[in-house]
Design an enzyme around this catalytic site. Sequence first.
Site, PDB file in Angstrom:
ATOM      1  N   ARG A 199      38.139 -33.017  61.066  1.00  0.00           N
ATOM      2  CA  ARG A 199      37.276 -34.086  60.548  1.00  0.00           C
ATOM      3  C   ARG A 199      37.985 -34.850  59.429  1.00  0.00           C
ATOM      4  O   ARG A 199      38.648 -34.273  58.585  1.00  0.00           O
ATOM      5  CB  ARG A 199      36.002 -33.430  60.012  1.00  0.00           C
ATOM      6  CG  ARG A 199      35.027 -34.356  59.370  1.00  0.00           C
ATOM      7  CD  ARG A 199      33.661 -33.740  59.337  1.00  0.00           C
ATOM      8  NE  ARG A 199      33.436 -32.894  58.179  1.00  0.00           N
ATOM      9  CZ  ARG A 199      32.237 -32.450  57.824  1.00  0.00           C
ATOM     10  NH1 ARG A 199      31.173 -32.739  58.547  1.00  0.00           N
ATOM     11  NH2 ARG A 199      32.095 -31.696  56.763  1.00  0.00           N
ATOM     12  N   ARG A 235      31.062 -21.546  54.028  1.00  0.00           N
ATOM     13  CA  ARG A 235      29.912 -22.442  54.245  1.00  0.00           C
ATOM     14  C   ARG A 235      29.087 -21.968  55.440  1.00  0.00           C
ATOM     15  O   ARG A 235      27.860 -22.028  55.424  1.00  0.00           O
ATOM     16  CB  ARG A 235      30.398 -23.881  54.449  1.00  0.00           C
ATOM     17  CG  ARG A 235      30.862 -24.504  53.137  1.00  0.00           C
ATOM     18  CD  ARG A 235      31.795 -25.673  53.361  1.00  0.00           C
ATOM     19  NE  ARG A 235      31.178 -26.797  54.008  1.00  0.00           N
ATOM     20  CZ  ARG A 235      31.855 -27.688  54.749  1.00  0.00           C
ATOM     21  NH1 ARG A 235      33.144 -27.554  54.958  1.00  0.00           N
ATOM     22  NH2 ARG A 235      31.217 -28.698  55.286  1.00  0.00           N
ATOM     23  N   LYS A 290      24.751 -33.389  62.073  1.00  0.00           N
ATOM     24  CA  LYS A 290      23.535 -33.935  61.449  1.00  0.00           C
ATOM     25  C   LYS A 290      23.803 -35.342  60.912  1.00  0.00           C
ATOM     26  O   LYS A 290      22.984 -36.234  61.053  1.00  0.00           O
ATOM     27  CB  LYS A 290      23.064 -33.037  60.286  1.00  0.00           C
ATOM     28  CG  LYS A 290      22.797 -31.591  60.676  1.00  0.00           C
ATOM     29  CD  LYS A 290      22.277 -30.782  59.505  1.00  0.00           C
ATOM     30  CE  LYS A 290      23.232 -30.636  58.343  1.00  0.00           C
ATOM     31  NZ  LYS A 290      24.444 -29.846  58.571  1.00  0.00           N
ATOM     32  N   ARG A 325      38.123 -33.577  53.819  1.00  0.00           N
ATOM     33  CA  ARG A 325      37.320 -33.088  52.702  1.00  0.00           C
ATOM     34  C   ARG A 325      37.927 -31.799  52.157  1.00  0.00           C
ATOM     35  O   ARG A 325      38.394 -30.977  52.937  1.00  0.00           O
ATOM     36  CB  ARG A 325      35.886 -32.813  53.181  1.00  0.00           C
ATOM     37  CG  ARG A 325      34.933 -33.943  52.914  1.00  0.00           C
ATOM     38  CD  ARG A 325      33.634 -33.750  53.605  1.00  0.00           C
ATOM     39  NE  ARG A 325      32.937 -32.504  53.275  1.00  0.00           N
ATOM     40  CZ  ARG A 325      31.690 -32.233  53.658  1.00  0.00           C
ATOM     41  NH1 ARG A 325      31.016 -33.125  54.371  1.00  0.00           N
ATOM     42  NH2 ARG A 325      31.115 -31.106  53.346  1.00  0.00           N
ATOM     43  N   ARG A 328      17.807 -26.404  52.652  1.00  0.00           N
ATOM     44  CA  ARG A 328      18.734 -25.369  53.122  1.00  0.00           C
ATOM     45  C   ARG A 328      18.240 -23.983  52.751  1.00  0.00           C
ATOM     46  O   ARG A 328      18.829 -22.991  53.188  1.00  0.00           O
ATOM     47  CB  ARG A 328      20.105 -25.575  52.487  1.00  0.00           C
ATOM     48  CG  ARG A 328      21.071 -26.425  53.316  1.00  0.00           C
ATOM     49  CD  ARG A 328      22.224 -26.778  52.404  1.00  0.00           C
ATOM     50  NE  ARG A 328      23.508 -26.901  52.993  1.00  0.00           N
ATOM     51  CZ  ARG A 328      24.127 -28.065  53.191  1.00  0.00           C
ATOM     52  NH1 ARG A 328      23.534 -29.195  52.962  1.00  0.00           N
ATOM     53  NH2 ARG A 328      25.355 -28.079  53.645  1.00  0.00           N
TER      54      ARG A 328
HETATM   55  P1  AMP Z   1      27.402 -30.929  53.317  1.00  0.00           P
HETATM   56  O1  AMP Z   1      28.107 -32.250  53.255  1.00  0.00           O
HETATM   57  O2  AMP Z   1      25.979 -31.057  53.794  1.00  0.00           O
HETATM   58  O3  AMP Z   1      28.197 -29.899  54.082  1.00  0.00           O
HETATM   59  O4  AMP Z   1      27.287 -30.403  51.797  1.00  0.00           O
HETATM   60  C1  AMP Z   1      28.435 -30.184  50.987  1.00  0.00           C
HETATM   61  C2  AMP Z   1      28.080 -29.290  49.813  1.00  0.00           C
HETATM   62  O5  AMP Z   1      27.074 -29.918  48.976  1.00  0.00           O
HETATM   63  C3  AMP Z   1      27.444 -27.949  50.191  1.00  0.00           C
HETATM   64  O6  AMP Z   1      28.437 -26.974  50.526  1.00  0.00           O
HETATM   65  C4  AMP Z   1      26.684 -27.598  48.914  1.00  0.00           C
HETATM   66  O7  AMP Z   1      27.557 -27.127  47.892  1.00  0.00           O
HETATM   67  C5  AMP Z   1      26.155 -28.966  48.462  1.00  0.00           C
HETATM   68  N1  AMP Z   1      24.810 -29.217  49.056  1.00  0.00           N
HETATM   69  C6  AMP Z   1      24.471 -30.205  49.938  1.00  0.00           C
HETATM   70  N2  AMP Z   1      23.169 -30.138  50.279  1.00  0.00           N
HETATM   71  C7  AMP Z   1      22.650 -29.070  49.592  1.00  0.00           C
HETATM   72  C8  AMP Z   1      21.365 -28.449  49.539  1.00  0.00           C
HETATM   73  N3  AMP Z   1      20.331 -28.918  50.250  1.00  0.00           N
HETATM   74  N4  AMP Z   1      21.216 -27.366  48.730  1.00  0.00           N
HETATM   75  C9  AMP Z   1      22.235 -26.886  47.992  1.00  0.00           C
HETATM   76  N5  AMP Z   1      23.483 -27.402  48.019  1.00  0.00           N
HETATM   77  C10 AMP Z   1      23.706 -28.494  48.802  1.00  0.00           C
END
Ligand code: AMP
Length: 228
Positions: free
Chosen positions: A134, A182, A17, A171, A93
């Site tokens: 990554r 996740r 994404k 990360r 989400r």
């Molecule tokens: P990502 O980089 O999109 O994988 O997001 C990393 C972390 O940020 C996720 O595992 C969540 O803890 C938090 N996070 C990001 N976007 C959201 C969302 N829309 N709702 C809730 N938590 C989020």
Amino acid sequence: MSTKQIFVFLGAPGSGKGALSRACVKNLDWKELSTGNECRKHRSEGTKIGQEIDFAIKSGTLVSDGVIIDMVAQWIEKHVDSTSSIILDGFPRTVPQAQGLIGLLGHEGFGALRLRIFQLVLDDEVIVKRLSSRLVCTNKSCQTVYSTLVDSLKPKKEGICDICGSELIRRDDDNPQTIRERLRTYHYHAQSLLDFYKKEGYTIGQINADQLPEQVFENFLAVANIQP
Ligand code: AMP
């Protein structure tokens, strides 16, 4: 006033994404909000909501809907006047977040906004491989993503960001245990989110995410019927 578009990219962590969003920003001059990037910024700045975010990121669970919806509302308010299209990467989400977004579209200060939804489709096995290889830029204003597996996604200089010269790291949530959590969190919410949008009458464009980023971008342009 012409109708602005809000693009929602749904897909598991690691489905690309972020890469697709960056291609749209670069080639189409759109603006993107990655809620994951925004969360990591809050976490590193130690803001009031940083502690909740820190726990969620470490455990691979989600930050509460209210915190995320406020974050998105503030961001849209700040950027909506300066772009024709907004991309939301990693939001919504959950169904309450999707409802929150539809509520925001009706905000009179935002003008006419058309919501368009796309899903990046990719097998979990490929995702685990991708996330395990990554690397991401440590500069929180950059956060460019690289891969140690795909030649075209490797940094020119090992361990250094091509864009800003900062150090690259893995990360801390890209470890096997948190990746599994996740993905579990994603699948738990994904179907109800898709069902919600279908019930609301939205079509969900399907993008094959098992390709190189430039091919995913081409596929998106075709499915969304966008002329660059
Ligand atoms: P990502 O980089 O999109 O994988 O997001 C990393 C972390 O940020 C996720 O595992 C969540 O803890 C938090 N996070 C990001 N976007 C959201 C969302 N829309 N709702 C809730 N938590 C989020």
